[in-house]
Motif scaffolding. Structure first.
Motif, PDB file in Angstrom:
ATOM      1  N   GLY A  22       0.789  -1.047   0.223  1.00 50.73           N
ATOM      2  CA  GLY A  22      -0.485  -0.025   0.091  1.00 50.73           C
ATOM      3  C   GLY A  22       1.104   1.163  -0.439  1.00 50.73           C
ATOM      4  N   HIS A  23       1.728   1.421   1.086  1.00 49.53           N
ATOM      5  CA  HIS A  23       2.624   2.088   1.110  1.00 49.53           C
ATOM      6  C   HIS A  23       3.029   2.375  -0.443  1.00 49.53           C
ATOM      7  N   ASP A  24       3.720   1.824  -1.496  1.00 50.81           N
ATOM      8  CA  ASP A  24       4.551   1.140  -2.713  1.00 50.81           C
ATOM      9  C   ASP A  24       3.675   2.571  -3.262  1.00 50.81           C
ATOM     10  N   GLN A  25       2.536   2.285  -3.682  1.00 50.92           N
ATOM     11  CA  GLN A  25       1.633   2.264  -4.381  1.00 50.92           C
ATOM     12  C   GLN A  25       0.864   3.339  -4.616  1.00 50.92           C
ATOM     13  N   GLN A  26       1.399   4.219  -3.172  1.00 44.29           N
ATOM     14  CA  GLN A  26       0.537   5.390  -2.437  1.00 44.29           C
ATOM     15  C   GLN A  26       2.069   6.291  -3.058  1.00 44.29           C
ATOM     16  N   GLY A  27       3.360   5.580  -2.563  1.00 45.54           N
ATOM     17  CA  GLY A  27       4.990   6.321  -3.623  1.00 45.54           C
ATOM     18  C   GLY A  27       4.837   6.289  -4.666  1.00 45.54           C
ATOM     19  N   VAL A  28       3.612   5.073  -6.236  1.00 44.00           N
ATOM     20  CA  VAL A  28       4.265   5.755  -7.412  1.00 44.00           C
ATOM     21  C   VAL A  28       3.081   6.885  -7.299  1.00 44.00           C
ATOM     22  N   THR A  29       2.078   6.484  -6.870  1.00 51.91           N
ATOM     23  CA  THR A  29       0.886   7.969  -7.228  1.00 51.91           C
ATOM     24  C   THR A  29       1.614   8.736  -7.052  1.00 51.91           C
ATOM     25  N   GLU A  30       2.041   9.409  -5.455  1.00 49.46           N
ATOM     26  CA  GLU A  30       3.031  10.697  -5.082  1.00 49.46           C
ATOM     27  C   GLU A  30       4.442  11.206  -6.407  1.00 49.46           C
ATOM     28  N   GLU A  31       4.646  10.122  -6.792  1.00 48.16           N
ATOM     29  CA  GLU A  31       5.735   9.986  -7.620  1.00 48.16           C
ATOM     30  C   GLU A  31       4.818  10.585  -9.177  1.00 48.16           C
ATOM     31  N   ALA A  32       4.173   9.956  -9.861  1.00 48.20           N
ATOM     32  CA  ALA A  32       3.581   9.983 -10.784  1.00 48.20           C
ATOM     33  C   ALA A  32       2.825  11.441 -10.810  1.00 48.20           C
ATOM     34  N   GLN A  33       2.039  11.711  -9.644  1.00 48.24           N
ATOM     35  CA  GLN A  33       1.636  13.630  -9.816  1.00 48.24           C
ATOM     36  C   GLN A  33       2.514  14.245  -9.999  1.00 48.24           C
ATOM     37  N   ARG A  34       3.839  14.331  -9.059  1.00 50.00           N
ATOM     38  CA  ARG A  34       4.791  15.195  -9.009  1.00 50.00           C
ATOM     39  C   ARG A  34       5.460  15.302 -10.408  1.00 50.00           C
ATOM     40  N   VAL A  35       5.703  14.184 -11.367  1.00 51.53           N
ATOM     41  CA  VAL A  35       6.011  14.349 -12.466  1.00 51.53           C
ATOM     42  C   VAL A  35       5.129  14.869 -13.135  1.00 51.53           C
ATOM     43  N   ALA A  36       3.834  14.079 -13.287  1.00 50.26           N
ATOM     44  CA  ALA A  36       2.789  14.946 -14.173  1.00 50.26           C
ATOM     45  C   ALA A  36       2.916  16.772 -13.741  1.00 50.26           C
ATOM     46  N   ASP A  37       2.736  17.087 -12.696  1.00 51.56           N
ATOM     47  CA  ASP A  37       2.952  18.783 -12.132  1.00 51.56           C
ATOM     48  C   ASP A  37       4.215  19.426 -13.016  1.00 51.56           C
ATOM     49  N   SER A  38       5.351  18.977 -12.724  1.00 50.70           N
ATOM     50  CA  SER A  38       6.151  19.816 -13.456  1.00 50.70           C
ATOM     51  C   SER A  38       6.556  19.608 -14.901  1.00 50.70           C
ATOM     52  N   ILE A  39       5.317  18.403 -15.695  1.00 52.44           N
ATOM     53  CA  ILE A  39       5.251  18.657 -16.849  1.00 52.44           C
ATOM     54  C   ILE A  39       4.295  19.929 -17.874  1.00 52.44           C
ATOM     55  N   VAL A  40       3.442  19.950 -16.523  1.00 61.52           N
ATOM     56  CA  VAL A  40       2.599  20.758 -17.129  1.00 61.52           C
ATOM     57  C   VAL A  40       2.862  21.686 -16.859  1.00 61.52           C
ATOM     58  N   GLN A  41       4.241  21.932 -16.041  1.00 64.45           N
ATOM     59  CA  GLN A  41       4.591  23.536 -15.363  1.00 64.45           C
ATOM     60  C   GLN A  41       5.875  23.716 -16.174  1.00 64.45           C
ATOM     61  N   ALA A  42       6.110  22.956 -17.157  1.00 64.80           N
ATOM     62  CA  ALA A  42       7.857  23.021 -17.806  1.00 64.80           C
ATOM     63  C   ALA A  42       7.571  24.604 -18.339  1.00 64.80           C
ATOM     64  N   LEU A  43       6.471  24.951 -18.619  1.00 58.80           N
ATOM     65  CA  LEU A  43       6.983  26.168 -19.635  1.00 58.80           C
ATOM     66  C   LEU A  43       6.449  27.376 -18.574  1.00 58.80           C
ATOM     67  N   ASP A  44       6.296  27.233 -17.286  1.00 57.68           N
ATOM     68  CA  ASP A  44       6.051  28.673 -15.967  1.00 57.68           C
ATOM     69  C   ASP A  44       7.134  29.204 -16.492  1.00 57.68           C
ATOM     70  N   ARG A  45       8.069  28.749 -16.182  1.00 63.32           N
ATOM     71  CA  ARG A  45       9.535  29.552 -16.195  1.00 63.32           C
ATOM     72  C   ARG A  45       9.738  30.618 -16.826  1.00 63.32           C
ATOM     73  N   THR A  46       9.494  32.203 -16.362  1.00 63.41           N
ATOM     74  CA  THR A  46       9.745  32.371 -18.201  1.00 63.41           C
ATOM     75  C   THR A  46      11.365  32.314 -18.402  1.00 63.41           C
ATOM     76  N   ASP A  47      12.443  32.085 -17.659  1.00 60.83           N
ATOM     77  CA  ASP A  47      14.039  32.564 -17.530  1.00 60.83           C
ATOM     78  C   ASP A  47      14.070  31.060 -18.512  1.00 60.83           C
ATOM     79  N   SER A  48      13.704  30.336 -18.566  1.00 59.01           N
ATOM     80  CA  SER A  48      13.742  29.485 -20.040  1.00 59.01           C
ATOM     81  C   SER A  48      13.410  29.082 -20.967  1.00 59.01           C
ATOM     82  N   GLU A  49      14.811  27.745 -21.910  1.00 57.03           N
ATOM     83  CA  GLU A  49      14.182  28.713 -22.964  1.00 57.03           C
ATOM     84  C   GLU A  49      12.374  28.005 -23.724  1.00 57.03           C
TER      85      GLU A  49
END
Length: 345
Positions: A22-49
């Motif tokens: 159960g902990h592993d599954q929760q960890g996978v879910t949290e990690e997947a959500q973190r990756v998804a959020d970072s992808i969605v926000q990938a263009l939000d940094r105005t100083d990045s290419e």
């Protein structure tokens, strides 16, 4: 007892395994959500290419750029959406979705976009052109007429090419991500989407989509005659006009009138028709275009006629058609010489 003692550790271990899983599954879910959020926000940094590209793109083409992400399995797409001034109206607009299947994390978003940058420019060009087209054809955003035009252009539904470039016609309040069709290649086109859009723009540009601006630029070619029309019968200074621009004929009525000290020529055109190719690829022969009427109505001033201030007032007083004058043309009419040229300054 021995069996019971043996069972307890086994059962205990089993419960522990369940908890760990159960902990592993929760960890996978949290990690997947973190990756998804970072992808969605990938263009939000105005100083990045990627952030710099997004700012330039949105400013140049007048649209909104978003990154969409779904989990299990991971799906990433770039979305080009209209900027809605009044989202509550839920007007129907054109929207793009471009799949980015190679993206697995935030670091992969910009390289994937950069690889498609040239193609994305053509999508942006279409987005800006269609807004200009609607404005030139006097089609209000969110109106019933705009919805009818979009439905006619995409009468087969969304356009999807083999590389994951999609064009949708949908309401402003909805993202195109949820419109991914599950009906296989029903709307698949046999050429790149941007090629289809470029061909459509080229066809439309030959028809003078925005006649008001074009007629203003070619005012010297318009023939004004004095005579009774249908709409301006009660005016003393009114008549008919006609012109041919790049093989396209325009005609209508004009009236010269002074209101609150300002003299203008009002140009009204008989309805001009555009023949618009549909974007849908599966049309029966003879159904590939539809006719759209464009209203022509705009005001002209002394400056538009390249005339000195007050000339339109003079034409109105003399009850003669307005004349476009070149820079070197002299006004030697003695009748005009005694009139006040500053009445419309």
């Amino acid at each position: 007892m021995m069996n019971e003692q043996n069972n307890n550790p086994i059962n205990g271990q089993s419960v522990s395994d369940d908890i760990d899983l159960g902990h592993d599954q929760q960890g996978v879910t949290e990690e997947a959500q973190r990756v998804a959020d970072s992808i969605v926000q990938a263009l939000d940094r105005t100083d990045s290419e990627g952030g710099k590209w997004k700012q330039r793109f949105e400013k140049k083409w007048g649209c909104q750029v978003l990154v969409g992400c779904k989990q299990r399995p991971l799906k990433v797409a770039l979305m080009l959406l209209p900027i809605e001034e009044h989202p509550q109206k839920r007007g129907k607009r054109f929207k793009f979705l471009v799949k980015l299947p190679e993206v697995q994390n935030a670091a992969g978003v910009w390289p994937a976009i950069e690889a498609r940058a040239e193609r994305l420019e053509e999508l942006g060009r279409f987005h800006k052109y269609i807004d200009w087209f609607f404005e030139g054809a006097n089609i209000q955003k969110g109106s019933k007429r705009q919805r009818q035009v979009i439905d006619a252009l995409l009468c087969d539904g969304p356009l999807i090419d083999a590389t994951g470039f999609h064009l949708y016609g949908g309401h402003a309040g909805y993202l195109p991500w949820d419109h991914e069709t599950s009906e296989g290649d029903r709307y698949l086109i046999d050429k790149p989407l941007e090629t289809v859009l470029t061909e459509w723009i080229d066809h439309m540009e030959k028809q003078i989509v925005n006649p008001r601006e074009r007629l203003k630029r070619d005012l010297s070619k318009i023939k004004f005659t004095l005579g009774e029309g249908k709409y301006f019968k009660r005016y003393d200074c009114a008549g008919l006009w006609s012109v041919e621009v790049d093989g396209v004929s325009f005609q209508g009525e004009w009236v010269c009138s002074t209101i609150d000290g300002k003299t203008i020529v009002l140009l009204a055109g008989h309805k001009h028709h555009l023949y618009i190719n549909r974007l849908s690829p599966r049309l029966p022969p003879g159904t590939g275009s539809f006719r759209l009427g464009v209203e022509i109505l705009f005001e002209l001033t002394d400056q538009d006629f390249n005339a000195r201030p007050g000339m339109l007032r003079i034409y109105e007083e003399m009850r003669v058609p307005p004349v476009y004058r070149s820079d070197d043309e002299e006004l030697d009419d003695s009748t005009l010489a005694g009139l006040d040229y500053n009445t419309n300054a």
